[in-house]
Design a protein around this motif. Structure first.
Motif, PDB file in Angstrom:
ATOM      1  N   ILE A   6       8.670  -2.759  -5.489  1.00  0.00           N
ATOM      2  CA  ILE A   6       7.859  -3.206  -6.629  1.00  0.00           C
ATOM      3  C   ILE A   6       6.805  -2.151  -6.934  1.00  0.00           C
ATOM      4  N   GLY A   7       6.751  -1.731  -8.211  1.00  0.00           N
ATOM      5  CA  GLY A   7       5.693  -0.848  -8.682  1.00  0.00           C
ATOM      6  C   GLY A   7       5.964   0.621  -8.448  1.00  0.00           C
ATOM      7  N   ASN A   8       6.158   1.391  -9.553  1.00  0.00           N
ATOM      8  CA  ASN A   8       6.326   2.849  -9.492  1.00  0.00           C
ATOM      9  C   ASN A   8       7.406   3.252  -8.485  1.00  0.00           C
ATOM     10  N   VAL A   9       8.577   2.704  -8.672  1.00  0.00           N
ATOM     11  CA  VAL A   9       9.673   2.929  -7.733  1.00  0.00           C
ATOM     12  C   VAL A   9      10.324   4.279  -8.017  1.00  0.00           C
ATOM     13  N   VAL A  10      10.573   5.047  -6.964  1.00  0.00           N
ATOM     14  CA  VAL A  10      11.297   6.320  -7.044  1.00  0.00           C
ATOM     15  C   VAL A  10      12.360   6.307  -5.950  1.00  0.00           C
ATOM     16  N   ILE A  11      13.626   6.429  -6.345  1.00  0.00           N
ATOM     17  CA  ILE A  11      14.747   6.409  -5.414  1.00  0.00           C
ATOM     18  C   ILE A  11      15.484   7.742  -5.526  1.00  0.00           C
ATOM     19  N   THR A  12      15.680   8.410  -4.391  1.00  0.00           N
ATOM     20  CA  THR A  12      16.397   9.681  -4.346  1.00  0.00           C
ATOM     21  C   THR A  12      17.644   9.501  -3.502  1.00  0.00           C
ATOM     22  N   ARG A  13      18.801   9.835  -4.127  1.00  0.00           N
ATOM     23  CA  ARG A  13      20.065   9.619  -3.416  1.00  0.00           C
ATOM     24  C   ARG A  13      21.129  10.572  -3.947  1.00  0.00           C
ATOM     25  N   ASP A  14      21.685  11.400  -3.058  1.00  0.00           N
ATOM     26  CA  ASP A  14      22.811  12.271  -3.385  1.00  0.00           C
ATOM     27  C   ASP A  14      22.582  13.061  -4.670  1.00  0.00           C
ATOM     28  N   GLY A  15      21.426  13.678  -4.801  1.00  0.00           N
ATOM     29  CA  GLY A  15      21.162  14.488  -5.970  1.00  0.00           C
ATOM     30  C   GLY A  15      20.761  13.712  -7.199  1.00  0.00           C
TER      31      GLY A  15
ATOM     32  N   VAL B 187      17.975  10.999  -8.928  1.00  0.00           N
ATOM     33  CA  VAL B 187      16.622  10.471  -8.816  1.00  0.00           C
ATOM     34  C   VAL B 187      16.479   9.336  -9.821  1.00  0.00           C
ATOM     35  N   GLY B 188      16.190   8.132  -9.325  1.00  0.00           N
ATOM     36  CA  GLY B 188      16.008   6.962 -10.174  1.00  0.00           C
ATOM     37  C   GLY B 188      14.566   6.495 -10.158  1.00  0.00           C
ATOM     38  N   ARG B 189      14.080   6.088 -11.309  1.00  0.00           N
ATOM     39  CA  ARG B 189      12.708   5.594 -11.430  1.00  0.00           C
ATOM     40  C   ARG B 189      12.711   4.300 -12.229  1.00  0.00           C
ATOM     41  N   SER B 190      11.791   3.400 -11.884  1.00  0.00           N
ATOM     42  CA  SER B 190      11.667   2.125 -12.597  1.00  0.00           C
ATOM     43  C   SER B 190      10.387   1.442 -12.153  1.00  0.00           C
ATOM     44  N   ASP B 191      10.085   0.328 -12.829  1.00  0.00           N
ATOM     45  CA  ASP B 191       8.925  -0.471 -12.428  1.00  0.00           C
ATOM     46  C   ASP B 191       9.206  -1.252 -11.147  1.00  0.00           C
ATOM     47  N   SER B 192      10.440  -1.708 -10.952  1.00  0.00           N
ATOM     48  CA  SER B 192      10.829  -2.413  -9.735  1.00  0.00           C
ATOM     49  C   SER B 192      12.317  -2.189  -9.497  1.00  0.00           C
ATOM     50  N   ALA B 193      12.761  -2.508  -8.277  1.00  0.00           N
ATOM     51  CA  ALA B 193      14.155  -2.260  -7.931  1.00  0.00           C
ATOM     52  C   ALA B 193      14.574  -3.201  -6.810  1.00  0.00           C
ATOM     53  N   THR B 194      15.888  -3.438  -6.726  1.00  0.00           N
ATOM     54  CA  THR B 194      16.480  -4.204  -5.630  1.00  0.00           C
ATOM     55  C   THR B 194      17.674  -3.429  -5.093  1.00  0.00           C
ATOM     56  N   PHE B 195      17.956  -3.638  -3.804  1.00  0.00           N
ATOM     57  CA  PHE B 195      19.088  -2.952  -3.183  1.00  0.00           C
ATOM     58  C   PHE B 195      19.727  -3.893  -2.172  1.00  0.00           C
TER      59      PHE B 195
ATOM     60  N   ASN C  70       0.810  -1.223   0.000  1.00  0.00           N
ATOM     61  CA  ASN C  70       0.000   0.000   0.000  1.00  0.00           C
ATOM     62  C   ASN C  70       0.844   1.274   0.000  1.00  0.00           C
ATOM     63  N   ASN C  71       1.759   1.358  -0.965  1.00  0.00           N
ATOM     64  CA  ASN C  71       2.525   2.584  -1.217  1.00  0.00           C
ATOM     65  C   ASN C  71       3.279   3.074   0.021  1.00  0.00           C
ATOM     66  N   PRO C  72       4.190   2.312   0.539  1.00  0.00           N
ATOM     67  CA  PRO C  72       4.979   2.772   1.689  1.00  0.00           C
ATOM     68  C   PRO C  72       6.142   3.656   1.235  1.00  0.00           C
ATOM     69  N   SER C  73       6.828   4.223   2.196  1.00  0.00           N
ATOM     70  CA  SER C  73       8.052   4.980   1.961  1.00  0.00           C
ATOM     71  C   SER C  73       9.111   4.483   2.926  1.00  0.00           C
ATOM     72  N   ALA C  74      10.354   4.546   2.481  1.00  0.00           N
ATOM     73  CA  ALA C  74      11.459   4.048   3.298  1.00  0.00           C
ATOM     74  C   ALA C  74      12.603   5.049   3.257  1.00  0.00           C
ATOM     75  N   THR C  75      13.303   5.156   4.368  1.00  0.00           N
ATOM     76  CA  THR C  75      14.510   5.970   4.474  1.00  0.00           C
ATOM     77  C   THR C  75      15.625   5.051   4.929  1.00  0.00           C
TER      78      THR C  75
ATOM     79  N   ILE D 185      13.129   6.013  -0.614  1.00  0.00           N
ATOM     80  CA  ILE D 185      12.510   5.126  -1.595  1.00  0.00           C
ATOM     81  C   ILE D 185      11.000   5.172  -1.429  1.00  0.00           C
ATOM     82  N   ASN D 186      10.311   5.293  -2.535  1.00  0.00           N
ATOM     83  CA  ASN D 186       8.853   5.183  -2.579  1.00  0.00           C
ATOM     84  C   ASN D 186       8.481   4.126  -3.610  1.00  0.00           C
ATOM     85  N   ALA D 187       7.515   3.289  -3.285  1.00  0.00           N
ATOM     86  CA  ALA D 187       7.097   2.219  -4.185  1.00  0.00           C
ATOM     87  C   ALA D 187       5.707   1.765  -3.786  1.00  0.00           C
TER      88      ALA D 187
END
Length: 576
Positions: free
Chosen positions: A273-282, A284-292, A236-241, A257-259
């Motif tokens: 998973i789903g509408n991933v937005v990652i912000t880091r050190d200036g 901004v990355g976007r994709s359908d899914s991501a792993t870290f 349900n669209n969480p956010s993570a720091t 991270i928002n997804a």
């Protein structure tokens, strides 16, 4: 009575009982079981001697067997002792191996204990049967799992013993020291599965790293014997720091991270998973899914991936199907774009199957383009196509571009001196272009090209401005050689140097006298109808009137010469 008669009577008396004992059982059938057993027959001295001899033989044989068994056992003990002595000597000679480190015991099944609850806590216990009971707790409760140091607190709760379910209401806090702390408005704890489902403004803090997850609901799985690592699921669209620490334990810049959904395994591997937005050190990355992967510091953006630099003065954009971001000591050092990649900044645009970017201090310093198909790099003045490219760009300004493998470089001529839709052309096995990357304060101009070198099977075709003005077709300079060096001055070709095996031609346009004389000749006066002339019967096309007016002749209109040069230009481009 005679002596013989008396002897017969005595024998009859003695023999009759013996006969009855021997044959009476057969005659009576089942009645023999109720009668007393017959008396034992007298044993003669000879039979006794035989029995004694038999017992002696058996005793002797048994003693011999026991002696042999004892001997075999002694031999076995001796062999075991010898083998043990040899093994001990070998073990003493071999280096002492350190015992294997036992893995940390996993969390055992939780047995709740509410003995830490405050005095005002109210408990209602309802026993349904011998195996099932329901407990209602109000006035605040504080509990823990027996034998563990975790802590569960809430305003009220209800526990169902048979189902192993504990419902917590109001100001719920679930804490495992050194591992996880979850706050929520409501939670359900499943004791048999060691699973906590929290909802209502949930905040989950991973204590080892300091990372935080926030969302409408979070599901947490405690580590068990069958599940060595903990797992956190946030739908349900969480956010993570995410907080990353260096080798000294100092936290770095947070990664946000928002997804649509996140899954974290053991505070080490994160899936978004789903509408991933990652912000880091200036960035901004976007994709359908991501792993870290927090251990290796590798982040991967999957499907419709793009990375944008937020620095407006030196902005660049990278798009591809998959993008990998490599970091070291929490500093981004490499970005790898896979499958139909495109990189764009203010100086150059790169297109290839794979693009490999190298960064220093969050600034792009070098780019590689390679893979299936051809790699392309385009600047405002030049375009290079080859099997692979190596672009050196300190401080994100292009200084050198190396094209390897059937390289072709094309450039725009000076538009102030030449008006042409064609481009200058340079070919070679390898083409190296150098730019003036010096930048001064307030300088926003793009770097100008200084020189181009074509190495191996080189050929060039350049346009030279005409002395009659920019509207006049330019001259063409075609050359071939082993190595060609082209020098530029303010972005315009100045010198062309051919190393060896040189050949070529210089073509200069000229006026088409036939075409111009025809067009410049004044038209004849058409005959009057009064003279009986018929306009439709004139065979000379020049004498026929036309609704289309021919343009006035100009020096730039040279149809035959322009067509000839255009054909030459196309043919030269087709050369291998």
């Amino acid at each position: 009575m005679s002596r013989r008669v008396r002897f017969a009577l005595v024998c009859a008396v003695l023999v009759a009982p013996l006969m009855a004992a021997c044959f009476g059982g057969r005659a009576r059938g089942t009645t023999t079981a109720r009668s007393a057993p017959p008396a034992a027959a007298p044993v003669s001295p000879a039979d006794s001697a035989k029995v004694v001899a038999t017992d002696s033989i058996r005793r002797r044989d048994s003693l011999a067997v026991a002696a042999r068994a004892d001997s075999t056992k002694a031999d076995s003990i001796q062999r075991d002792s010898t083998a043990k002595a040899v093994a001990d000597s070998v073990a003493a000679a071999a280096p002492v191996a350190k015992p294997a480190r036992k893995p940390a015991p996993a969390t055992k099944q939780c047995v709740l204990d509410f003995s830490d609850s405050p005095p005002e806590t109210r408990i209602t216990y309802s026993r349904i049967d011998s195996t099932n009971a329901t407990t209602y707790i109000g006035g605040g409760l504080v509990g823990h799992c027996q034998g563990e140091k975790n802590r569960i607190s809430a305003d009220s709760a209800e526990q169902f013993q048979l189902a192993g379910v504990l419902n917590l209401f109001g100001n719920v806090v679930f804490e495992e020291p050194g591992k996880m702390r979850i706050q929520a408005a409501h939670a359900t704890y499943f004791t048999r599965e060691e699973r906590l489902v929290a909802d209502g403004q949930v905040v989950a803090l991973q204590m080892p790293s300091g990372s935080t997850f926030m969302g409408p609901s979070i599901e947490y799985f405690r580590p068990t014997v069958a599940r060595p690592e903990s797992k956190l699921i946030a739908p349900n669209n969480p956010s993570a720091t995410l907080i990353e620490k260096d080798s000294t334990g100092k936290p770095g810049t947070p990664v946000r991270i928002n997804a649509a959904m996140m899954v974290d395994l053991g505070d080490s591997l994160l899936f978004a998973i789903g509408n991933v937005v990652i912000t880091r050190d200036g960035l901004v990355g976007r994709s359908d899914s991501a792993t870290f992967d927090k251990g290796s510091e590798l982040a991967r953006l999957i499907r419709n991936a793009n990375v944008v630099n937020q620095d407006t003065t030196q902005r660049f954009t990278l798009t591809a199907d998959t993008i990998d971001l490599f970091s070291k000591e929490r500093q981004l050092q490499r970005v790898l774009a896979l499958h139909d990649a495109t990189a764009v900044n203010s100086d150059v645009t790169i297109q290839a199957e794979t693009i490999d970017l190298r960064l220093e201090a969050q600034q792009l310093t070098q780019a590689f383009a390679f893979g299936t198909g051809r790699a392309k790099a385009r600047t405002p003045q030049q375009e290079v196509v080859a099997d692979s490219l190596d672009i050196i760009m300190p401080a994100q300004r292009v200084s050198e571009m190396r094209a390897v493998g059937r390289a072709v470089a094309t450039g725009v001529p000076d538009t102030l001196k030449i008006q042409s839709d064609d481009r200058d052309l340079l070919r070679g096995d390898t083409v190296i272009a150098s730019f003036d990357s010096a930048k001064f304060a307030g300088d926003t101009a793009q770097p100008r090209i200084r020189q181009i070198r074509a190495l191996g099977n080189a050929s060039s075709l350049f346009q030279i401005a005409s002395t009659q003005g920019p509207t006049f077709p330019p001259s063409l300079n075609y050359a071939r050689g082993k190595t060609i060096l082209v020098q530029f001055d303010s972005g315009v070709v100045r010198d062309v140097t051919i190393d060896s095996t040189a050949s070529g031609m210089f073509l200069e346009p000229a006026l088409d006298s036939l075409s111009d004389s025809t067009r410049s000749r004044p038209p004849r006066r058409p005959p009057d109808r009064a003279d009986g002339g018929d306009i439709a019967q004139h065979s000379d096309p020049q004498m026929r009137p036309s609704s289309r007016r021919d343009p006035a002749p100009t020096p730039g209109r040279i149809p035959r010469a322009q067509s000839f040069f255009g054909t030459l230009l196309i043919d030269s481009r087709r050369r291998p």
